[in-house]
Design a protein around this motif. Sequence first.
Motif, short mmCIF file in Angstrom:
data_model
loop_
_atom_site.label_atom_id
_atom_site.label_comp_id
_atom_site.label_asym_id
_atom_site.label_seq_id
_atom_site.Cartn_x
_atom_site.Cartn_y
_atom_site.Cartn_z
N LYS A 1 -23.63 1.99 -81.56
CA LYS A 1 -23.85 1.20 -80.41
C LYS A 1 -24.58 1.57 -79.56
CE LYS A 1 -20.32 -2.11 -78.40
NZ LYS A 1 -19.06 -2.42 -78.50
N LEU A 2 -25.45 0.47 -79.26
CA LEU A 2 -26.61 0.79 -78.04
C LEU A 2 -26.21 0.33 -76.82
CD1 LEU A 2 -29.55 -0.26 -80.30
CD2 LEU A 2 -28.83 2.13 -80.03
N TYR A 3 -26.81 1.06 -75.82
CA TYR A 3 -26.54 0.66 -74.23
C TYR A 3 -27.87 0.82 -73.55
CZ TYR A 3 -21.70 1.40 -75.68
OH TYR A 3 -20.76 1.16 -76.39
N VAL B 1 -34.76 -15.50 -71.91
CA VAL B 1 -34.10 -15.12 -70.65
C VAL B 1 -33.11 -14.21 -70.92
CG1 VAL B 1 -32.95 -16.29 -68.64
CG2 VAL B 1 -35.13 -17.51 -69.58
N LEU B 2 -32.22 -14.46 -71.65
CA LEU B 2 -31.26 -13.41 -72.09
C LEU B 2 -31.80 -11.96 -72.11
CD1 LEU B 2 -28.62 -15.21 -74.17
CD2 LEU B 2 -28.36 -14.48 -71.80
N SER B 3 -32.77 -11.98 -73.02
CA SER B 3 -33.42 -10.78 -73.57
C SER B 3 -33.96 -10.09 -72.42
CB SER B 3 -34.73 -11.12 -74.60
OG SER B 3 -35.30 -10.00 -74.87
N ILE B 4 -34.69 -10.90 -71.55
CA ILE B 4 -35.24 -10.20 -70.17
C ILE B 4 -34.11 -9.75 -69.31
CG2 ILE B 4 -36.75 -10.80 -68.20
CD1 ILE B 4 -38.21 -12.69 -69.83
N THR B 5 -32.91 -10.30 -69.33
CA THR B 5 -31.98 -10.01 -68.29
C THR B 5 -31.45 -8.78 -68.75
OG1 THR B 5 -30.16 -11.06 -69.44
CG2 THR B 5 -31.28 -12.31 -67.68
N TYR B 6 -31.40 -8.29 -70.17
CA TYR B 6 -30.90 -6.95 -70.47
C TYR B 6 -31.62 -5.73 -70.13
CZ TYR B 6 -27.41 -8.83 -73.36
OH TYR B 6 -26.30 -9.79 -73.78
N PHE B 7 -33.08 -6.24 -69.71
CA PHE B 7 -33.75 -5.08 -69.11
C PHE B 7 -33.68 -4.70 -67.53
CE2 PHE B 7 -36.65 -6.18 -72.80
CZ PHE B 7 -36.85 -4.73 -73.20
N ILE B 8 -33.27 -5.85 -66.93
CA ILE B 8 -33.01 -6.00 -65.49
C ILE B 8 -31.47 -5.51 -65.06
CG2 ILE B 8 -32.80 -7.45 -63.33
CD1 ILE B 8 -34.87 -9.33 -64.80
N PHE B 9 -30.56 -6.04 -65.97
CA PHE B 9 -29.17 -5.63 -65.98
C PHE B 9 -28.91 -4.85 -67.35
CE2 PHE B 9 -29.76 -9.48 -63.32
CZ PHE B 9 -29.45 -9.10 -62.24
N PRO B 10 -29.21 -3.47 -67.33
CA PRO B 10 -28.83 -2.99 -68.80
C PRO B 10 -27.35 -2.93 -68.93
CG PRO B 10 -30.20 -1.32 -67.46
CD PRO B 10 -29.63 -2.86 -66.34
N ARG B 11 -27.00 -3.28 -70.61
CA ARG B 11 -25.86 -3.04 -71.05
C ARG B 11 -25.10 -1.66 -70.64
NH1 ARG B 11 -24.29 -4.32 -77.32
NH2 ARG B 11 -22.10 -4.49 -76.82
N LYS B 12 -23.92 -1.55 -70.24
CA LYS B 12 -23.37 -0.24 -69.97
C LYS B 12 -22.09 0.13 -70.85
CE LYS B 12 -24.58 -0.79 -65.06
NZ LYS B 12 -24.27 -1.03 -63.66
N LYS B 13 -22.06 1.28 -70.97
CA LYS B 13 -20.90 1.65 -71.75
C LYS B 13 -19.98 1.38 -71.25
CE LYS B 13 -20.72 5.83 -74.82
NZ LYS B 13 -21.16 7.03 -75.16
#
Length: 181
Positions: free
Chosen positions: A105-107, A165-177
């Motif tokens: 599972k990636l974060y 847009v969703l893809s870009i937001t994951y760079f700005i607000f990274p998915r956290k563990k």
Amino acid sequence: MNWIIWLIIACEIGFWVFILLGLVTRYIFKKESLGLFLLAMTPVVDFILLAATSYDLYQGATATTAHALAAIYIGVSIGFGKSMIKWADERFSYYVTKTGPKPVKLYGIDYAKTYFKSWLRHLLSYVIGATIIGIIYVLINDYERTEAMVQILGLWSLVLVIDLVLSITYFIFPRKKESRL
């Protein structure tokens, strides 16, 4: 219900049946070559759908949402097919046969990069599906007969932009563990 809709449903079921049979044959029955052959049959399902949709339109049918969905299905199947098979293969080997490593599972940035690669697959799927719709539009050369397909393409264009847009937001607000209490 239009027969094309039933064919799309049958092709989607066929796609997953070939994947499941391929994985069972490969891991349970230890028939690697036969398993790979069954997995390789998934593009045949796409060809059947493409041929049937083309035939229906050639016979004078008005292109419907179902015809557009067939183009989308083919695009998505080509764009995501290999990654969907890999995803199913990893989970089958871990959860069913207990022979493979646990899926990771990636974060953070790793998740953002993976999601962006998925968006690129979405873009490829879109290009393929839009090309099919465009070819049908040009060949039929009658906006009234292809209007539903053009409208679905417009909706898919919006979905593609939202996915970017969703893809870009994951760079700005990274998915956290997730934190466990």
